[in-house]
Design a protein around this motif. Structure first.
Motif, PDB file in Angstrom:
ATOM      1  N   ILE A 351       0.827  -1.208   0.000  1.00  0.00           N
ATOM      2  CA  ILE A 351       0.000   0.000   0.000  1.00  0.00           C
ATOM      3  C   ILE A 351       0.862   1.258   0.000  1.00  0.00           C
ATOM      4  CG2 ILE A 351      -1.740   1.301   1.320  1.00  0.00           C
ATOM      5  CD1 ILE A 351      -3.035  -1.202   0.589  1.00  0.00           C
ATOM      6  N   LYS A 356       2.290   2.353  -5.513  1.00  0.00           N
ATOM      7  CA  LYS A 356       2.092   3.793  -5.709  1.00  0.00           C
ATOM      8  C   LYS A 356       2.151   4.231  -7.171  1.00  0.00           C
ATOM      9  CE  LYS A 356       3.149   6.687  -1.788  1.00  0.00           C
ATOM     10  NZ  LYS A 356       4.256   7.481  -1.234  1.00  0.00           N
ATOM     11  N   PHE A 359      -0.885   3.115  -9.046  1.00  0.00           N
ATOM     12  CA  PHE A 359      -2.043   3.926  -8.668  1.00  0.00           C
ATOM     13  C   PHE A 359      -2.040   5.247  -9.442  1.00  0.00           C
ATOM     14  CE2 PHE A 359      -3.937   7.059  -5.631  1.00  0.00           C
ATOM     15  CZ  PHE A 359      -5.231   6.601  -5.722  1.00  0.00           C
ATOM     16  N   MET A 363      -4.851   6.570 -12.091  1.00  0.00           N
ATOM     17  CA  MET A 363      -5.542   7.838 -11.863  1.00  0.00           C
ATOM     18  C   MET A 363      -5.342   8.780 -13.053  1.00  0.00           C
ATOM     19  SD  MET A 363      -7.248   7.721  -9.252  1.00  0.00           S
ATOM     20  CE  MET A 363      -7.534   6.261  -8.321  1.00  0.00           C
ATOM     21  N   ILE A 388      -5.739  -1.329  -3.886  1.00  0.00           N
ATOM     22  CA  ILE A 388      -5.173   0.028  -3.805  1.00  0.00           C
ATOM     23  C   ILE A 388      -6.223   1.058  -3.392  1.00  0.00           C
ATOM     24  CG2 ILE A 388      -3.857   1.816  -4.983  1.00  0.00           C
ATOM     25  CD1 ILE A 388      -3.030  -0.146  -7.085  1.00  0.00           C
ATOM     26  N   SER A 389      -7.378   1.002  -4.053  1.00  0.00           N
ATOM     27  CA  SER A 389      -8.356   2.045  -3.776  1.00  0.00           C
ATOM     28  C   SER A 389      -9.761   1.520  -4.043  1.00  0.00           C
ATOM     29  CB  SER A 389      -8.052   3.252  -4.674  1.00  0.00           C
ATOM     30  OG  SER A 389      -9.235   3.970  -4.937  1.00  0.00           O
ATOM     31  N   GLU A 390     -10.723   2.085  -3.333  1.00  0.00           N
ATOM     32  CA  GLU A 390     -12.091   1.610  -3.521  1.00  0.00           C
ATOM     33  C   GLU A 390     -12.694   2.069  -4.843  1.00  0.00           C
ATOM     34  OE1 GLU A 390     -14.201   2.652  -0.008  1.00  0.00           O
ATOM     35  OE2 GLU A 390     -13.268   1.027   1.121  1.00  0.00           O
ATOM     36  N   GLU A 391     -12.108   3.121  -5.390  1.00  0.00           N
ATOM     37  CA  GLU A 391     -12.627   3.622  -6.672  1.00  0.00           C
ATOM     38  C   GLU A 391     -12.342   2.646  -7.810  1.00  0.00           C
ATOM     39  OE1 GLU A 391     -11.453   7.922  -7.565  1.00  0.00           O
ATOM     40  OE2 GLU A 391     -10.399   7.426  -5.711  1.00  0.00           O
TER      41      GLU A 391
END
Ligand code: SF4
Ligand code: SF4
Lengths: 408, 170
Positions: A351, A356, A359, A363, A388-391
């Motif tokens: 994480i 990173k 991610f 994005m 990594i992310s909920e999105e």
């Protein structure tokens, strides 16, 4: 202690690294030596490594392990060396950038191997995984009955989701294709296997699943003996069923572990096959009318050179396919490569450090859209990227193809 | 019986491996793409070395293709390139001692070479040439990597390793 993360919890005894450089004992001694000896310290590889780029820590530089290894060639007790080896995703992006193609990823892998083969020291998740796989066929320890129950569940689920009746072939003799998948998918991403079933049945292929084992081979990351034993086991399953070829499903490292080996049994990736099917099947790309980007698993793309089929497939089955940057062989690793995805104690490292760059890439590629759909043709990548992310919504190539299928 | 091939040491995928190797040797492609600063420093030096080797080969097979003066000018030009090339690369004194020593030696010989004429020039040429032969033995022989072939198939040696699982009978 080099940092706050831990991959192994055993006590490290005194060791002598001689064996690693002994050509009789280690068949990779030559590339290892070459990589240690010829590095010109040009630092080009620093710019390649996502772990270093995202942390800027000296200890995460691709060449740092080599430096320590050179110092330790003589007797030493240094528990940091093995931890350093588990701060690398074995993604080989540094090799791609290095003017001399030196193998800093291999150095990390060989250090892991040394500790495993000499002292039996390795992260529990990896070693227990290989032991279970050699005993039961599945790194998760799934039994044959358990497998058959899952198959039954899949048949019902497919009837519900796609409205079609299928009988999933299991252990069928003399089929043309033996499809092997990551056992993790049977538990957490069953829709991936279901997609395979739907596509293969729709295309009328002569294929089968095996109840005897899954595609995983953790040995690839840390131990030659376990690696080879599992490869042998996979080939044995194919021999028993007398199939024409093994098709490796959505699992990157299984590609790398099984495909380069020389054997009388044909093995191939599912991606070229899927592209062939996609050209023949009736599909509606509007069914996938959301923006989706593609992650390139290092094992499939950079290490095996399968770059185009997945792109051609996505262009055909998705109406809004967006490339991320960099892509293809220059992709960044998801952050879970080299076994880090399955070592639970390395979650924080994933994480905070290794995911990173991925991610950021995702994005940037999908910055204007609220939901980030990422297509990742590898089970471990999917697992790590969705962490990594909920999105982020992670799907496989087969899922998108199955979703675009038109049923009468 | 399977014949295992190491899954780790295959070349990284590229569409045109041989062609890219060539681009690597002649233009230092990867360095140019990913590390322009270092490329601008090391490329002149390497071009100097390449020209020097070419020149030496011509000498060895005794082909005096050109007039002696032209030859001297050419040699001076090559020396100059080598001189400035090694000067540029010398910033690496801070990063690697071994390479720096090699560079300093090349630098001093080429300096003398630039100043020398006639027979003396020939002697300096010989000195540089033998020195180049010598540095092939050090890390500077990294160019050899482009021509090496890695043995691909392997065997694991059960006798040599000690972990309990190596001998466990599944
Ligand atoms: S293999 Fe990947 S993670 Fe490991 S040092 Fe190289 S670039 Fe970094
Ligand atoms: S790019 Fe290659 S030669 Fe340069 S520092 Fe990294 S490993 Fe060494």
């Amino acid at each position: 202690m080099i940092d706050e993360y831990r991959a192994v919890d055993e006590e490290i005894p005194n060791f002598e690294l001689k064996k690693l450089f002994d050509r009789e004992a280690n068949w990779l001694a030559v590339p290892l030596e070459v990589s240690l000896k010829y590095c010109t310290n040009c630092k080009t590889c620093d710019k390649a490594c996502h772990i270093y780029l995202s942390s800027k820590k000296e200890i995460y530089k691709p060449t740092y392990r080599a430096k320590i290894l050179k110092k330790l060639k003589k007797q030493n007790k240094n528990s940091n060396l093995i931890e350093l080896a588990y701060r690398c995703n074995l993604c080989m992006r540094c090799k791609l950038f290095c003017p001399l193609s030196l193998e800093n990823g291999l150095i990390a892998r060989e250090i892991r191997k040394f500790f495993s083969q000499e002292f039996g020291i390795a992260p529990k998740a990896l070693h227990e995984g290989t032991v279970k796989q050699l005993n039961t066929g599945y790194h998760t320890g799934l039994s044959v009955d358990g497998f058959k129950n899952i198959v039954k569940f899949m048949e019902e689920d497919i009837a519900e989701r796609f409205g079609i009746e299928v009988k999933i072939p299991v252990d069928k003799k003399r089929a043309e294709i033996l499809l092997i998948n990551n056992a993790g998918d049977f538990f957490s991403r069953i829709e991936c296997i279901e997609s395979f079933v739907v596509i293969f049945e729709k295309a009328g292929l002569d294929w089968t699943l095996s109840s005897k084992g899954d595609a995983v081979n953790y040995g690839l990351w840390y131990d030659d003996f376990q690696y080879l034993r599992i490869v042998e086991r996979h080939l044995e399953i194919a021999r028993e069923l007398d199939v024409e070829k093994i098709v490796v499903g959505e699992c990157g490292h299984a590609h790398k572990a099984l495909i380069p080996v020389e054997s009388e049994i044909k093995r191939e990736s599912y991606l070229p096959l899927l592209w062939k099917l996609v050209k023949e099947l009736e599909l509606d790309p509007e069914k996938n009318n959301f923006p989706v980007t593609l992650h390139d698993p290092c094992n499939i793309v950079r290490k095996l050179g399968i770059v185009e089929p997945q792109r051609k497939i996505l262009k055909k089955v998705c109406s809004k396919f967006i490339e991320m940057n960099p892509n293809g062989i220059y992709n960044y690793c998801c952050g879970g490569g080299g076994g880090l995805a399955v070592i639970d104690s390395m979650r924080d490292f994933r994480i905070k450090v290794s995911t990173k760059m991925k991610f950021e890439q995702i994005m940037n590629a999908l910055k204007n859209f609220p939901k980030k759909y990422v297509c990742a043709p590898c089970s471990n990548c999917k697992r790590v990227i969705s962490e990594i992310s909920e999105e982020i919504v992670c799907v496989g190539v087969v899922d998108l193809v199955a979703n675009a299928l038109i049923f009468d | 019986m399977i014949k295992p091939i190491c899954p780790w040491i295959q070349p990284i995928y590229s569409e045109n491996y041989e062609q890219q190797k060539f681009l690597e040797i002649i233009f230092f492609r990867k360095l140019f793409l990913h590390n322009k600063f270092l490329w601008s420093l090391s490329y002149p030096f390497h071009i100097g070395v390449y020209l020097f080797i070419l020149w030496s080969i011509l000498h060895i097979i005794s082909v005096h293709l050109m007039h002696l003066e032209i030859e001297a000018i050419f040699y001076a030009a090559v020396s100059l390139i080598l001189f400035f090339g090694s000067l540029l690369l010398l910033y690496r004194l801070f990063t690697s001692l071994e390479e720096s020593i090699n560079l300093v030696i090349i630098l001093s010989i080429t300096t003398l070479g630039i100043l020398a004429e006639g027979f003396l020039l020939f002697i300096f040429h010989l000195i540089i040439f033998s020195f180049l032969l010598f540095i092939f033995l050090t890390k500077l022989s990294h160019f050899l990597l482009f021509f090496g072939k890695v043995k691909k198939s392997f065997k694991v040696n059960f006798e040599k390793w000690n972990a309990p699982h190596i001998r466990y009978d599944r």
